[in-house]
Design an enzyme around this catalytic site. Structure first.
Site, PDB file in Angstrom:
ATOM      1  CG  HIS A  51      -2.126  -0.801   1.091  1.00  0.00           C
ATOM      2  ND1 HIS A  51      -2.121  -2.164   1.282  1.00  0.00           N
ATOM      3  CD2 HIS A  51      -3.410  -0.475   0.769  1.00  0.00           C
ATOM      4  CE1 HIS A  51      -3.347  -2.642   1.085  1.00  0.00           C
ATOM      5  NE2 HIS A  51      -4.148  -1.646   0.766  1.00  0.00           N
TER       6      HIS A  51
ATOM      7  CE  LYS B 266      -4.213  -0.410   4.700  1.00  0.00           C
ATOM      8  NZ  LYS B 266      -5.521   0.176   5.023  1.00  0.00           N
TER       9      LYS B 266
END
Ligand SMILES: NC(=O)C1=CN([C@@H]2O[C@H](COP(=O)(O)OP(=O)(O)OC[C@H]3O[C@@H](n4cnc5c(N)ncnc54)[C@H](OP(=O)(O)O)[C@@H]3O)[C@@H](O)[C@H]2O)C=CC1
Ligand SMILES: O=C(O)C1=N[C@H](C(=O)O)C[C@H](O)C1
Length: 250
Positions: A135, A139
């Site tokens: 990711h 995040k």
């Protein structure tokens, strides 16, 4: 026909701002509120919201859902950080408001939902299974909600098929080197500038491997799932875990 009255909580965030545009563009929906940090939740009731799309932060989601469920506002939840305790709390609120529905979707993209389903189907045929999620570095949580859910589904499928524990002779490892243990399935989290949301499920058997990979390249990948969730949750009281329940996959 009257339009579905939809609110977005977390409307200025990466996925929330995309959801605002998607709801505005949907012919059968009206965006009645777009809440950011500090905006009062009473805006939702004043605006007559039927559905709230919750896309904020694990620290904020419970208070937002408590308000929504108590006021009979259905929830479509993408925010991550769910634990058994949090789910039990949410269920108790829903028990007290039996006509209200909440969908929690670890991932709204069709490809990610199918990745989870394919991994679940394949799990019992292979000795080894590991999950790698990748990711963007902004995040908040690790592992991703999608990876945690994928690992749980794999573990359940392996247990149902009486699979033995995975082979792994590691007797000495640096902390974290073998990833997080989610019900016996190693889950590895990568955070890298340039990425959005990606996942690989690695399955290994004698003389072969199977890799199931999914890439979300833009937040638009999550929008059809959010809109579908909003349309379906109003007629689905109680807690629904996973968008697959609205996709007629079987
Ligand atoms: N299920 C799915 O398919 C997907 C889920 N997600 C999840 O959605 C969540 C949000 O992700 P992302 O958009 O990347 O994160 P962002 O940080 O970009 O957005 C979150 C937004 O929520 C705001 N916010 C925080 N607390 C509140 C509150 N109490 N009320 C209203 N707004 C609030 C933040 O404000 P501020 O900036 O001031 O903190 C921010 O604008 C994460 O949990 C992520 O994992 C993301 C993509 C897909
Ligand atoms: O934070 C994100 O970006 C995402 N969060 C969700 C998750 O934790 O699984 C869904 C998707 O991976 C994007």
């Amino acid at each position: 026909m009257s339009k579905l009255r939809v609110a977005v909580i977390g409307a200025k965030g990466r996925i929330g701002s995309e959801a605002v545009r998607a709801v505005e563009a949907a012919e059968d929906m009206e965006l009645v509120a777009a809440l950011g940090r500090g905006d009062g939740l009473e805006t939702l009731t004043e605006a007559g919201a039927q559905v709230a799309v919750e896309l904020t932060h694990p620290d904020a989601v419970m208070d937002n859902l408590e308000f929504c469920v108590r006021n009979g506002i259905h929830g479509v939840v993408g925010t991550t950080g769910w634990t058994d305790e949090r789910l039990a709390q949410l269920r108790s609120w829903l028990d007290a408001s039996p006509r209200t529905g909440v969908l929690i979707a670890p991932n709204f993209s069709i490809g990610a939902v199918l990745t989870m389903r394919f991994a679940q189907q394949a799990a019992r045929f292979f000795e080894s299974a590991e999950v790698i999620e990748l990711h963007h570095p902004n995040k908040a949580d690790a592992p991703s909600g999608t990876a945690a859910r994928t690992a749980k589904l794999i573990a359940e499928a392996r247990a149902a098929a009486d699979c033995p524990p995975q082979p792994d002779a590691t007797s000495s490892a640096l902390d974290g080197a073998r990833g997080a243990d989610v019900d016996g399935i190693p889950v590895h989290s990568v955070r890298l500038r340039g990425l959005l949301a990606h996942q690989e499920v690695l399955l290994g058997g004698v003389g072969e491997t199977l890799t199931i990979r999914h890439d979300s390249l833009h937040h638009s990948s999550f929008m059809p799932g959010i809109l579908l969730g909003a349309r379906r949750v109003v007629a689905t009281p109680g807690l629904t875990m996973g968008l697959e329940n609205f996709l007629d996959l079987d």
